[in-house]
Design an enzyme around this catalytic site. Structure first.
Site, PDB file in Angstrom:
ATOM      1  N   ALA A  10       3.402   1.799   2.853  1.00  0.00           N
ATOM      2  CA  ALA A  10       4.376   1.215   2.534  1.00  0.00           C
ATOM      3  C   ALA A  10       5.597   1.591   1.855  1.00  0.00           C
ATOM      4  O   ALA A  10       6.610   1.725   2.022  1.00  0.00           O
ATOM      5  CB  ALA A  10       4.121  -0.450   2.243  1.00  0.00           C
ATOM      6  N   CYS A  20       0.793  -1.184   0.090  1.00  0.00           N
ATOM      7  CA  CYS A  20       0.042   0.023  -0.009  1.00  0.00           C
ATOM      8  C   CYS A  20       0.691   1.224   0.018  1.00  0.00           C
ATOM      9  O   CYS A  20       2.091   1.302   0.177  1.00  0.00           O
ATOM     10  CB  CYS A  20      -0.818  -0.103   1.180  1.00  0.00           C
ATOM     11  SG  CYS A  20       0.082   0.227   2.712  1.00  0.00           S
ATOM     12  N   ARG A  24      12.743  -3.972   6.453  1.00  0.00           N
ATOM     13  CA  ARG A  24      13.261  -3.851   4.962  1.00  0.00           C
ATOM     14  C   ARG A  24      14.755  -3.784   4.741  1.00  0.00           C
ATOM     15  O   ARG A  24      15.381  -3.546   3.725  1.00  0.00           O
ATOM     16  CB  ARG A  24      12.648  -2.542   4.527  1.00  0.00           C
ATOM     17  CG  ARG A  24      11.415  -2.769   4.037  1.00  0.00           C
ATOM     18  CD  ARG A  24      10.803  -1.297   3.326  1.00  0.00           C
ATOM     19  NE  ARG A  24      11.629  -1.127   2.073  1.00  0.00           N
ATOM     20  CZ  ARG A  24      11.687  -1.711   1.009  1.00  0.00           C
ATOM     21  NH1 ARG A  24      10.952  -2.470   0.711  1.00  0.00           N
ATOM     22  NH2 ARG A  24      12.487  -1.134   0.057  1.00  0.00           N
ATOM     23  N   HIS A  74       5.242   6.471  -2.664  1.00  0.00           N
ATOM     24  CA  HIS A  74       6.378   7.226  -2.947  1.00  0.00           C
ATOM     25  C   HIS A  74       6.368   8.719  -3.622  1.00  0.00           C
ATOM     26  O   HIS A  74       7.118   9.685  -2.962  1.00  0.00           O
ATOM     27  CB  HIS A  74       7.174   6.514  -4.205  1.00  0.00           C
ATOM     28  CG  HIS A  74       7.372   5.068  -4.203  1.00  0.00           C
ATOM     29  ND1 HIS A  74       7.258   4.057  -5.121  1.00  0.00           N
ATOM     30  CD2 HIS A  74       7.662   4.192  -3.319  1.00  0.00           C
ATOM     31  CE1 HIS A  74       7.531   2.982  -4.830  1.00  0.00           C
ATOM     32  NE2 HIS A  74       7.886   2.924  -3.518  1.00  0.00           N
TER      33      HIS A  74
HETATM   34  S1  SF4 Z   1      11.631   1.335  -4.410  1.00  0.00           S
HETATM   35 FE1  SF4 Z   1      12.979   0.358  -5.826  1.00  0.00          FE
HETATM   36  S2  SF4 Z   1      14.008  -0.805  -4.669  1.00  0.00           S
HETATM   37 FE2  SF4 Z   1      12.456  -0.193  -3.447  1.00  0.00          FE
HETATM   38  S3  SF4 Z   1      11.004  -1.718  -3.591  1.00  0.00           S
HETATM   39 FE3  SF4 Z   1      11.093  -0.531  -5.100  1.00  0.00          FE
HETATM   40  S4  SF4 Z   1      11.759  -1.009  -6.811  1.00  0.00           S
HETATM   41 FE4  SF4 Z   1      12.481  -2.018  -4.997  1.00  0.00          FE
END
Ligand code: SF4
Ligand code: SF4
Lengths: 542, 461
Positions: free
Chosen positions: A66, A63, A97, A196
């Site tokens: 995360a 999600c 992680r 992200h």
């Molecule tokens: S951000 Fe990049 S390193 Fe992290 S889980 Fe994702 S793909 Fe993998």
């Protein structure tokens, strides 16, 4: 050894994967599965990505929380990260992680071994959790006196209407340290990807650019999207140092908040995991004038290429010479191991289904030992990660992603300082803000599948029997029950590091170990493998 | 350098901040319980992150595939409710993954929204989305109430609510509700009951599911798990023995209320006397004799307890985890003349304190026992800093304290993510007791070997 002839036609494979689905779902999934083709100018077929997972599908995805708290902010050691919500989310993202960190001294802050949560209870859901959050921030401050406190919202927080940004603003004033919040409720977006983006936005708003001190170093770069899983960032830090490149900030492996605050004093942003951090790269460029390009330090050749790109950017002979020297030294060692392992692995097949960049990057390593990637896909990437950023203008934002804020960024009236123009970049043979995506680098005929499901994975394994399958913890043991080794590419199976040259060597050896483990030949008891006539003959003899 | 460098002995009362929790959320318990039912697919009704986290954590603990589906809520579903998600999920799951049962649990999202799961299941049935002979069951698992133990208990109770029926066909079987223990423990409980010659129905039963063999052929639903037929017949059993009040009490009482199957709620059979009580309860319930082999098994445990007493005596122990485990372990430690001085669980509930008080019963006057919010590993670590202990018993997260403080550490409970063994070697029963002793001795003596001076380094213990 698996040969191409024994594998079913890729075009037909896709149909087989969705054969058991209800028609509507099969149709939807078909858009997320393509057979790779390339036109001479590198155009690949369109793939649907970053769309919601159908309910009832066993997906790899996690999600928004995360992606935000776990992936982007997790690796920074000196922020007290408080999860605002019931206990689960904070508990599951506690140390799981494998982001390694190396505080500079025993006195240096390191909160990564801790889990902080408001552990919301019934009454907080009914009457609101702001009061408890305020108390939690105060208590964290009183106990630890950290430089910064960050708050992460989980699913119920948005619904009950807690204004976490208001609370953090108040507490920031009261405590005199940086306190900021992330509205990364798990239901936002369709995967970790939304998280992200939210993490990128808040880092940009609340952290980056606060400290203008220009540190030493002639060639100052940031490394973006490198999270120091298994110590990858340590290897790269060392590599950069040997080349004479100064690493100002890594987002966010082995990082501190101070490094983020100072990141805008670098002269170049090198982007590893495009998916998770491209927003920060873009916004820094717009606000401070620092260009970025994609690098890849997974794979020896790719690492050499990335170092050369950095050298080309700075146009400095001494730097170029040091980079070449380092590459030559490293490649010699790498080559030796390649020569040893390649004959054993040549022609074997791999499948990679993971993350938002690793399914692409790790193909390099397989190629270097002669293995062939026959299928790959991401868990939470967007079309640009597959097809390249050239398709960005054609991507339509759907209802599920529409509410993820796009910050409008203007050049900073004081701190904007353009480093190189586009023309200068191309004069140096460098791309500008570009990522070509995974598909242009894959073979024609390879399968590309977005957000693969457990069912599809099962079918793929049965149909193609790859020598190794790369995925994550949830998939690992199901795959291995097929008698096929699974390499985890999130946690590295508690191995690694795999970045840079030494990392490449580690990975070759790891894959060699996995595909040649004796245990794969020991699954069946002898009395079940003996063919009938022989069994009879033996029995007669006895 | 220390790993938990910000932890000091200076204890401050906290009301808002939990640090290093000694519990997690309800749904993961419901998921684990549902995996102990044959051909059952757990389903997480909420956004997909919860399901991913629960599966990951269970997988790290068992090193086995943990399958579960999710309603994959989006922002839209969190506004309009998750009915259409669940209906779609039910249809897809039965078409693609073909379980016999879908075991739905909620998450804090669907609970906060207030989705009415029974109503949605009824609608699914009405719309023909549940094939004949297949089932969708549910439990409400709001994560802002209780803990993972409550979620487990809830799902086990749901198995009773949905399946158990009382018919005229009464049987001589004894129901055993084993509680939140490992597949190895469930297997051991089966072995013990078989040794006594008691016919049982054990539910849930994760043996042969989460310790499935490697054959090179994957079975999506492994052979283990309690079959629906057995869950039905549980209503006709002679009686129920429930192990662990927190995890198994609710189901046992529900079965009593629903089918008039009387129940005996015992502590988990960890250690000598708890196992004695379990065997005794079985003996009485099924009116059987305890075979000599079991007496000998018991004797072997007592033998090691007496022979090795010097290494246990007066050792101060800190333990954390789930109420049922902590109560049983504490009793065993006291029987070894060890001193369980710090006992912490994040799982809230006053009855834990009462149970602990019964076990401690003035024997360990210095014991500190805490439950509920802010009863966490950080607090326990602070107590340790105040006054150290000789042994730690708890889940994987204890390794950070163990390393910082150089204290021997025995892994027990959930999750254990950095070692194997718990799936295969039980800690219940007399054999399990022996294994615990072995682990404690190994930890304590390895520490002694490492720390002793050259001249006092011992060959023989
Ligand atoms: S951000 Fe990049 S390193 Fe992290 S889980 Fe994702 S793909 Fe993998
Ligand atoms: S959102 Fe709630 S149910 Fe999901 S992991 Fe977090 S605490 Fe658990």
């Amino acid at each position: 050894m698996t040969t191409d002839n024994s594998r079913p036609d890729p075009a037909k494979t896709n149909d087989l994967l969705v054969e058991a689905y209800p028609p509507k779902l099969a149709k939807k999934r078909a858009g997320q599965m393509v057979v790779n083709r390339k036109t001479p100018d590198g155009v690949v077929p369109e793939i649907k990505a970053n769309i919601r997972t159908t309910p009832g599908i066993i997906s790899q995805r996690g999600c928004c929380y995360a992606g935000c708290k776990g992936v982007v902010l997790g690796p920074t050691r000196d922020i007290v990260n408080i999860t605002h919500g019931p206990i689960g989310c904070g508990f599951y993202s506690w140390l799981t992680r494998r982001n390694q960190t190396r505080p500079e001294s025993p006195e240096d802050a390191n909160f990564m071994t801790y889990c902080f949560s408001t552990d919301m209870q019934d009454e907080n859901i009914v009457f609101g959790g702001e009061k408890k959050l305020r108390a939690a921030i105060q208590e964290a401050y009183d106990l630890f006196h950290p430089k910064a406190i960050a708050v992460f919202a989980t699913c119920p927080v948005g619904l009950i209407g807690d204004d976490i940004h208001n609370v953090t603003r108040e507490m920031k004033e009261k405590l005199g340290i940086n306190v900021f919040a992330f509205s990364c409720e798990g239901y936002k977006g369709v995967s970790q990807s939304a998280g992200h983006h939210i993490a990128n936005n808040q880092l940009f708003k609340h952290v980056i650019g606060r400290d203008d001190t220009v540190g030493p170093g002639k060639f100052r770069v940031n490394l973006l999207g490198e999270y120091n899983i298994g110590g990858d960032a340590f290897l790269l830090e060392d590599l950069f140092e040997r080349c004479g490149i100064t690493l100002v900030a890594t987002f966010s492996g082995n990082s501190t908040i101070g490094k983020f605050e100072n990141a805008h004093t670098a002269d170049l942003n090198c982007v590893m995991c495009h998916r998770s951090i491209n927003y920060v790269a873009d916004m820094i460029e717009k606000k401070f004038g620092i260009p970025w390009f994609k690098v890849n330090f997974i794979g020896a050749e790719a690492s050499a290429k990335s170092l050369r790109k950095i050298a080309a950017y700075f146009q400095d002979e001494e730097l170029a010479a040091r980079v070449e020297k380092t590459i030559a030294e490293e490649l010699a060692a790498v080559k030796k191991v390649q020569d040893e392992i390649r004959p054993r692995c040549e022609g074997k097949t791999a499948m990679l289904f993971v993350g938002g960049s690793r399914a692409h990057h790790y193909q390099e390593l397989f190629t270097e030992i002669g293995m062939k990637t026959i299928a790959a896909g991401y868990e939470f990437a967007h079309r640009d990660d597959y097809e390249g950023r050239r398709v960005l203008p054609t991507i339509k934002v759907d209802a599920d992603s529409r509410n993820i804020e796009e910050l409008v960024v203007e050049p900073d009236p004081v701190k904007y300082q353009p480093r190189l123009t586009w023309e200068e970049l191309s004069a140096r043979g460098l791309p500008h803000n570009d990522y070509e995506g995974m598909m242009p680098e894959m073979d024609e005929g390879a399968l590309v599948i977005d957000d693969i499901s457990e069912h599809e994975m099962e079918r793929l394994l049965e149909l193609h029997k790859p020598a190794v399958f790369c995925a994550g913890i949830k998939e690992k043991y199901g795959i291995q029950k097929h008698g096929i080794p699974c390499k985890q590419l999130h946690s590295y199976d508690y191995g690694g590091p795999y970045a840079g040259f030494q990392g490449a060597v580690n990975f070759y050896r790891e894959i060699d170990r996995m595909v040649h483990a004796r245990v794969w030949a020991l699954m069946t008891p002898p009395w079940q493998t003996v063919s009938k006539p022989l069994l009879n003959a033996e029995w007669v003899r006895a | 350098m220390t790993l938990l460098r910000h932890t000091t002995a200076d204890v401050k009362e906290r009301s808002g901040l939990t640090i290093n929790p000694a519990k997690t959320c309800q749904p993961i318990g419901a998921m684990y319980a549902a995996l102990g039912v044959r051909n059952c697919l757990p389903h997480s009704h909420g956004s997909q992150g919860c399901c991913a986290y629960h599966r990951s954590t269970l997988t790290r603990h068992y090193k086995e595939p943990v399958m579960a589906a999710t309603s994959s809520f989006t922002e839209g579903s969190s506004v309009f409710g998750g009915q259409s998600n669940l209906l779609q999920a039910i249809e897809n799951i039965f078409t693609i993954y073909k379980p016999d049962i879908i075991a739905v649990h909620t998450t804090c999202l669907s609970e906060t929204i207030g989705d009415d799961i029974p109503q949605i299941i009824a609608k699914a049935k009405e719309e023909g989305k549940i094939p004949a002979g297949k089932f969708v069951i549910h439990v409400n698992t709001p994560s802002y109430v209780g803990s993972h133990v409550v979620g487990f208990s809830g799902m086990v109770k749901s198995l009773v609510d949905y399946f158990a029926v009382a018919t005229d066909d009464k049987r001589r079987t004894i129901n055993i509700i084993p509680g939140w223990v490992e597949p190895s423990d469930m297997r051991e409980i089966r072995r013990l009951t078989a040794a006594l010659g008691v016919e049982t129905i054990i539910f849930p039963d994760t043996s042969d599911v989460l310790d499935a063999p490697q054959t090179g052929q994957r079975q999506f639903y492994p052979d283990g798990g309690t079959p629906v037929e057995s869950l039905r017949k549980a209503g006709d059993s002679l009686s129920t023995i429930a192990l662990g009040l927190s995890a198994s009490g609710a189901a046992a009482r529900a079965l009593d209320a629903k089918c008039k199957v009387p129940c005996d709620i015992l502590e988990l059979p960890i250690g000598l006397r708890a196992t004695d009580r379990f065997i005794d309860a079985l003996r009485r319930a099924a009116r059987v004799h305890v075979p000599e082999a079991l007496n000998r098994e018991r004797g072997r445990l007592v033998d090691v307890m007496s022979d090795m007493h010097q290494y246990f005596y007066n050792k101060r122990v800190a333990l954390w985890g789930d109420p049922d485990q902590l109560v049983a372990l504490s009793e065993f430690l006291i029987d070894l003349d060890m001193r369980p001085v710090y006992v912490v669980t994040g799982t809230p509930g006053r009855e834990f304190e009462a149970r602990m008080a019964r076990v401690l019963a003035g024997k360990i006057s210095e014991a500190k026992v805490r439950q509920g919010s802010c009863a966490d590993m950080f607090l326990m670590h602070q107590w340790i800093k105040e006054q150290p202990v000789d042994l730690l018993i708890g889940n994987t997260y204890g390794k950070y304290i163990a390393r910082d403080e150089n204290i021997p550490f025995v892994r027990h409970g959930f999750p254990i993510m950095d070692r194997v063994g718990h799936s295969y070697f039980p800690t219940v029963g007399y054999q399990g007791g022996l294994r615990l002793l072995e682990k404690i001795l190994d930890a304590v003596l390895a520490h002694k070997d490492r720390e002793s001076s050259e001249e006092s380094f011992e060959l023989v213990m």
